[in-house]
Write an enzyme that holds these catalytic residues in place. Sequence first.
Site, PDB file in Angstrom:
ATOM      1  N   HIS A  38       1.892   2.803  -3.235  1.00 29.53           N
ATOM      2  CA  HIS A  38       0.537   3.741  -4.180  1.00 29.53           C
ATOM      3  C   HIS A  38       0.836   5.093  -4.064  1.00 29.53           C
ATOM      4  O   HIS A  38       0.815   5.760  -5.052  1.00 29.53           O
ATOM      5  CB  HIS A  38      -0.594   3.473  -3.392  1.00 29.53           C
ATOM      6  N   GLN A  79       0.958  -1.114  -0.069  1.00 29.82           N
ATOM      7  CA  GLN A  79      -0.159  -0.003  -0.023  1.00 29.82           C
ATOM      8  C   GLN A  79       0.824   1.326  -0.185  1.00 29.82           C
ATOM      9  O   GLN A  79       0.498   2.200  -0.543  1.00 29.82           O
ATOM     10  CB  GLN A  79      -1.017  -0.059   1.227  1.00 29.82           C
ATOM     11  N   GLU A 135      -9.491   1.263   5.286  1.00 33.99           N
ATOM     12  CA  GLU A 135      -9.842   0.665   4.148  1.00 33.99           C
ATOM     13  C   GLU A 135      -9.586  -0.626   4.050  1.00 33.99           C
ATOM     14  O   GLU A 135     -10.681  -1.419   3.533  1.00 33.99           O
ATOM     15  CB  GLU A 135      -9.020   1.774   3.093  1.00 33.99           C
ATOM     16  N   HIS A 136      -8.546  -1.091   4.060  1.00 35.57           N
ATOM     17  CA  HIS A 136      -8.018  -2.534   4.187  1.00 35.57           C
ATOM     18  C   HIS A 136      -7.669  -2.879   5.400  1.00 35.57           C
ATOM     19  O   HIS A 136      -6.703  -2.374   6.335  1.00 35.57           O
ATOM     20  CB  HIS A 136      -6.804  -2.868   3.331  1.00 35.57           C
ATOM     21  N   ASP A 148      -7.239  -6.547  -4.636  1.00 33.87           N
ATOM     22  CA  ASP A 148      -7.131  -5.790  -5.458  1.00 33.87           C
ATOM     23  C   ASP A 148      -7.424  -6.061  -6.839  1.00 33.87           C
ATOM     24  O   ASP A 148      -8.194  -5.267  -7.661  1.00 33.87           O
ATOM     25  CB  ASP A 148      -5.788  -5.032  -5.592  1.00 33.87           C
ATOM     26  N   HIS A 160     -53.007  19.164   3.416  1.00 32.12           N
ATOM     27  CA  HIS A 160     -52.880  17.583   3.446  1.00 32.12           C
ATOM     28  C   HIS A 160     -54.090  17.320   4.197  1.00 32.12           C
ATOM     29  O   HIS A 160     -54.606  16.140   3.785  1.00 32.12           O
ATOM     30  CB  HIS A 160     -51.619  17.798   4.297  1.00 32.12           C
TER      31      HIS A 160
END
Length: 423
Positions: free
Chosen positions: A254, A251, A319-320, A353, A412
Amino acid sequence: MKIVAVDGTVSIKRDLDTGTDTQRQAVEEIIAQVREQGDQALFSLTKKFDGAELQQLRVTEQEMQNAYKEISDDIISAIRQAIDNIRDFHERQTRQSWMTTKEDGTILGQKITALDSVGVYVPGGKAAYPSSIMMNVIPAQVAGVQRIAMVSPGQADGCLPASVLVTASELGVEEIYKIGGAQAVAALAYGTESVPAVDKITGPGNIYVALAKRAVFGKVDIDMIAGPSEIVVLADEQANPRYIAADLLSQAEHDEQASAVLVTASQTLAEAVAAEVEKQLKTLPKKAIAEASIRDYGVIYVAKDLVEAIDVVNELAPEHLEILTEDPMKLVGKIRHAGAIFVGPYSSEPVGDYFAGPNHVLPTNGTARFSSPLNVDDFTKKTSIISYSKEAIEQNGRQISALARLEGLEAHARAIDIRLEGK
């Protein structure tokens, strides 16, 4: 990597998606230019930002065919198998319309309808991301979206990478435009002479793409504002330090702002992983990026025990999340907040992934507390169905009009009363 004891304060949240004043202003100007000038703006902005002088915005059939000449049969086979896996997973997410009838004749229900059109943004320029195409296109197709338009910034020669075109072709995506950045988002949201507008935009991108998606939200729907990638590994003393270090670096490479975190109750493991990260960093092709990520956003939290370690994970809402413990499946139920959970030593994050099937478009920056991975529901809308019978209105009408008058909405109430009067 920094090794710190848990002291009650843990975080990987970063205020990264709001941008600077200069970035926001630039995005606003780009969107305005596209709205005013249409295709002309797309051509000029593509030349300005990507260095490509396009002859046409849309990818031609010949370009699609030529792409296959550059991709080996083995890679095409891998793409097809990944597509099958991802499609199979998402087909299990589909919902059905339903109706129920009560004894008094009332019919209530919910109608599931696919969105008419979706725009998929695929990052490009310096790299190619075929997996991003699969993860955005397949759930839309499973949902039943009829029109899927794909945009991606081209290379300096104005062409998209062969791997991107082959993947799109294998998925049956034919409407592809060689544009990227905020200008592509603006084109999808507002439409131009060549790019018809869509109803929703999905897919990750840089800060300018994120700001553009934020700006057009309301005109169209969007999936999320994604931040840099994150991984948290929850591990005990039996975990393999080499596996953990490799996954943290997967990661970190990235983005300089990606986050890699280990949470453990073992000081011995913490020290072994820190040493292994330094060792593996030395031979990484993207060493500079990964090194910056580890330096600024990499940390090893040492908890007093596994219970506190789980609390740390839930606070981080990553996230992961990888669970590398003696009995990892036993801990899955204790995790409340995570985009995706990878269970056991062979469930390395890259498995998700590219290949396993679940979607890799995941909530970041702590938003897993309230958000879900991209899924089939994101490409549908739900419509309520109400059919009240005469018997039902006679039985419940006075309560309905009473509630309307409670809110001061006399018209109404009268709309119900007039039916009760039978006139």
